[in-house]
Scaffold this active site. Structure first.
Site, PDB file in Angstrom:
ATOM      1  N   CYS A 103      -3.651  -5.165   6.444  1.00 21.08           N
ATOM      2  CA  CYS A 103      -3.965  -5.775   5.482  1.00 21.08           C
ATOM      3  C   CYS A 103      -5.053  -6.931   5.979  1.00 21.08           C
ATOM      4  O   CYS A 103      -4.572  -7.436   6.241  1.00 21.08           O
ATOM      5  CB  CYS A 103      -2.359  -6.190   4.710  1.00 21.08           C
ATOM      6  SG  CYS A 103      -3.106  -6.614   2.648  1.00 21.08           S
ATOM      7  N   HIS A 139       1.175  -4.949   7.804  1.00 18.52           N
ATOM      8  CA  HIS A 139       1.307  -5.947   8.681  1.00 18.52           C
ATOM      9  C   HIS A 139       1.412  -4.749  10.020  1.00 18.52           C
ATOM     10  O   HIS A 139       3.026  -4.124  10.058  1.00 18.52           O
ATOM     11  CB  HIS A 139       2.220  -6.437   8.436  1.00 18.52           C
ATOM     12  CG  HIS A 139       2.566  -7.456   7.290  1.00 18.52           C
ATOM     13  ND1 HIS A 139       4.090  -7.590   6.184  1.00 18.52           N
ATOM     14  CD2 HIS A 139       1.609  -7.782   6.304  1.00 18.52           C
ATOM     15  CE1 HIS A 139       3.559  -8.509   5.574  1.00 18.52           C
ATOM     16  NE2 HIS A 139       2.088  -8.309   5.544  1.00 18.52           N
ATOM     17  N   SER A 167      -6.639  -7.726  -0.676  1.00 15.70           N
ATOM     18  CA  SER A 167      -6.693  -6.990  -0.193  1.00 15.70           C
ATOM     19  C   SER A 167      -7.215  -5.362   0.477  1.00 15.70           C
ATOM     20  O   SER A 167      -6.851  -4.670  -0.628  1.00 15.70           O
ATOM     21  CB  SER A 167      -5.298  -7.544  -0.338  1.00 15.70           C
ATOM     22  OG  SER A 167      -4.504  -8.690  -0.033  1.00 15.70           O
ATOM     23  N   THR A 180       4.355  11.624   8.480  1.00 14.56           N
ATOM     24  CA  THR A 180       5.913  12.149   8.192  1.00 14.56           C
ATOM     25  C   THR A 180       6.187  12.613  10.469  1.00 14.56           C
ATOM     26  O   THR A 180       5.412  13.546  10.597  1.00 14.56           O
ATOM     27  CB  THR A 180       6.021  13.571   7.623  1.00 14.56           C
ATOM     28  OG1 THR A 180       6.009  13.170   6.498  1.00 14.56           O
ATOM     29  CG2 THR A 180       7.936  13.856   7.840  1.00 14.56           C
ATOM     30  N   THR A 212      -8.373  -9.737   3.682  1.00 14.44           N
ATOM     31  CA  THR A 212      -8.268 -10.240   2.706  1.00 14.44           C
ATOM     32  C   THR A 212     -10.323  -9.954   2.893  1.00 14.44           C
ATOM     33  O   THR A 212     -11.147 -10.365   2.991  1.00 14.44           O
ATOM     34  CB  THR A 212      -8.308 -11.677   2.456  1.00 14.44           C
ATOM     35  OG1 THR A 212      -6.991 -11.357   2.978  1.00 14.44           O
ATOM     36  CG2 THR A 212      -8.571 -12.245   0.752  1.00 14.44           C
ATOM     37  N   PHE A 220       1.286  -1.092  -0.340  1.00 15.59           N
ATOM     38  CA  PHE A 220       0.010  -0.003   0.028  1.00 15.59           C
ATOM     39  C   PHE A 220       0.705   1.141   0.376  1.00 15.59           C
ATOM     40  O   PHE A 220       2.211   0.829   0.306  1.00 15.59           O
ATOM     41  CB  PHE A 220      -0.973  -0.088   1.327  1.00 15.59           C
ATOM     42  CG  PHE A 220      -1.748  -0.861   1.266  1.00 15.59           C
ATOM     43  CD1 PHE A 220      -3.048  -1.438   0.540  1.00 15.59           C
ATOM     44  CD2 PHE A 220      -1.292  -1.994   1.898  1.00 15.59           C
ATOM     45  CE1 PHE A 220      -4.100  -2.876   0.753  1.00 15.59           C
ATOM     46  CE2 PHE A 220      -2.583  -3.416   2.503  1.00 15.59           C
ATOM     47  CZ  PHE A 220      -3.267  -3.144   1.038  1.00 15.59           C
ATOM     48  N   ALA A 247      -8.691 -12.729  12.246  1.00 19.05           N
ATOM     49  CA  ALA A 247      -8.047 -13.319  13.031  1.00 19.05           C
ATOM     50  C   ALA A 247      -7.429 -12.947  14.387  1.00 19.05           C
ATOM     51  O   ALA A 247      -7.648 -12.024  14.887  1.00 19.05           O
ATOM     52  CB  ALA A 247      -7.075 -14.226  12.585  1.00 19.05           C
TER      53      ALA A 247
END
Length: 277
Positions: A110, A166, A103, A211, A112, A64, A128
């Site tokens: 991320c 992630h 995704s 930033t 699905t 991404f 999960a």
């Protein structure tokens, strides 16, 4: 093409729990907030039976930019019939050209796509238990706004920075201070994560490429500033002091640390010295 709508119904009665949390902002003003845990967090902690996790036959690799495409709204979140958790989100932009298995980053995580319906403008992703424990998604409830971004394609403009989706950990908002039409936000993080955060470096906060302005080692915090336009396009300004945000540090810092710890640099130096002989 539209998949059939998917309905998740929670039959478990969730007790209302409130707790007082005191947070001290950098201007020494004390903010007293009372939060009620979201139903999904209460359900996650109260679940005792083994959970059968769904897995994909093909491992999905995604990337991404950290430029949020739209703010979606949580339509449903809760337990799914097979023992996992499902999140259904109302959206529009990210449904353009969507396919099963695609995704989508939801607040920088991320996930699905398992179902979608272009007629009702929503999509469903599986969660999960470990994802709920490691991210701020456990705080979501029906009506919560979420940042959404589709994975990049070969023709996508790289306007932000490399974001994998992630999540490395969560941070806690400790202060939100306006300055003109801009907003200063300070976030407290775990010390282990702070070492990867540097002034003027990139960081993804709830999936938004930002930033870093300053790092406060003694407070284990960092801050950033949001201009007026960005405030209108992401969910961070909608949050309150004490709430969590998902954090993903710049992957380059981790690669450098790995190379240094593996002795790679010293081995190269040795070879260079050998060539000089």
């Amino acid at each position: 093409m539209a998949a059939s709508s998917f309905l998740v119904t929670l039959t478990t009665k969730i007790p209302k729990i409130t707790s007082s949390t005191h947070h001290k902002s950098h201007n020494s003003q004390i903010t007293n907030l009372r939060f009620k845990p979201s139903p999904i967090r209460t359900l996650l902690h109260s679940t005792r039976k083994p959970i059968n996790l769904r897995t994909n036959a093909i491992s999905v690799q995604c990337l991404f930019t950290g430029l949020v495409e739209e703010i979606g709204t949580v339509k449903q979140i809760g337990a799914s019939p097979d023992g996992g958790f499902d999140l259904k989100v109302n959206a529009k932009t990210v449904l353009d050209g969507v396919n099963l298995g695609d995704s989508i980053a939801v607040n920088g995580t991320c996930l699905t796509v398992t179902q979608f319906d272009t007629e009702t403008s929503d999509f469903t992703v599986g969660l999960a238990p470990e994802t709920l424990r490691k991210t701020s998604l456990s705080e979501l409830e029906t009506g919560s706004p979420v940042n959404l971004e589709r994975a990049v394609t070969p023709v996508t403009r790289m306007g932000g920075h490399f974001v994998q989706g992630h999540v490395d950990g969560t941070g806690e908002i400790v202060s939100m201070v306006p300055e003109g039409d801009s907003l200063w936000v300070k976030v407290r993080v775990e010390k282990e994560l702070l070492k990867y955060i540097v002034p003027k470096g990139f960081i993804a906060v709830d999936g938004t490429s930002l930033t870093v302005v300053d790092v406060f080692d003694d407070e284990v915090c960092f801050n950033f500033m949001l201009v007026a336009y960005t405030q209108e396009k992401i969910v961070v300004p909608m949050k309150k002091v004490g709430q969590k945000v998902n954090l993903e540090v710049d992957i380059l810092g981790k690669y450098v640390e790995r190379l240094l710890s593996s002795g790679f640099v010293s081995s190269i130096a040795t070879k260079v010295d050998a060539l000089k002989l």
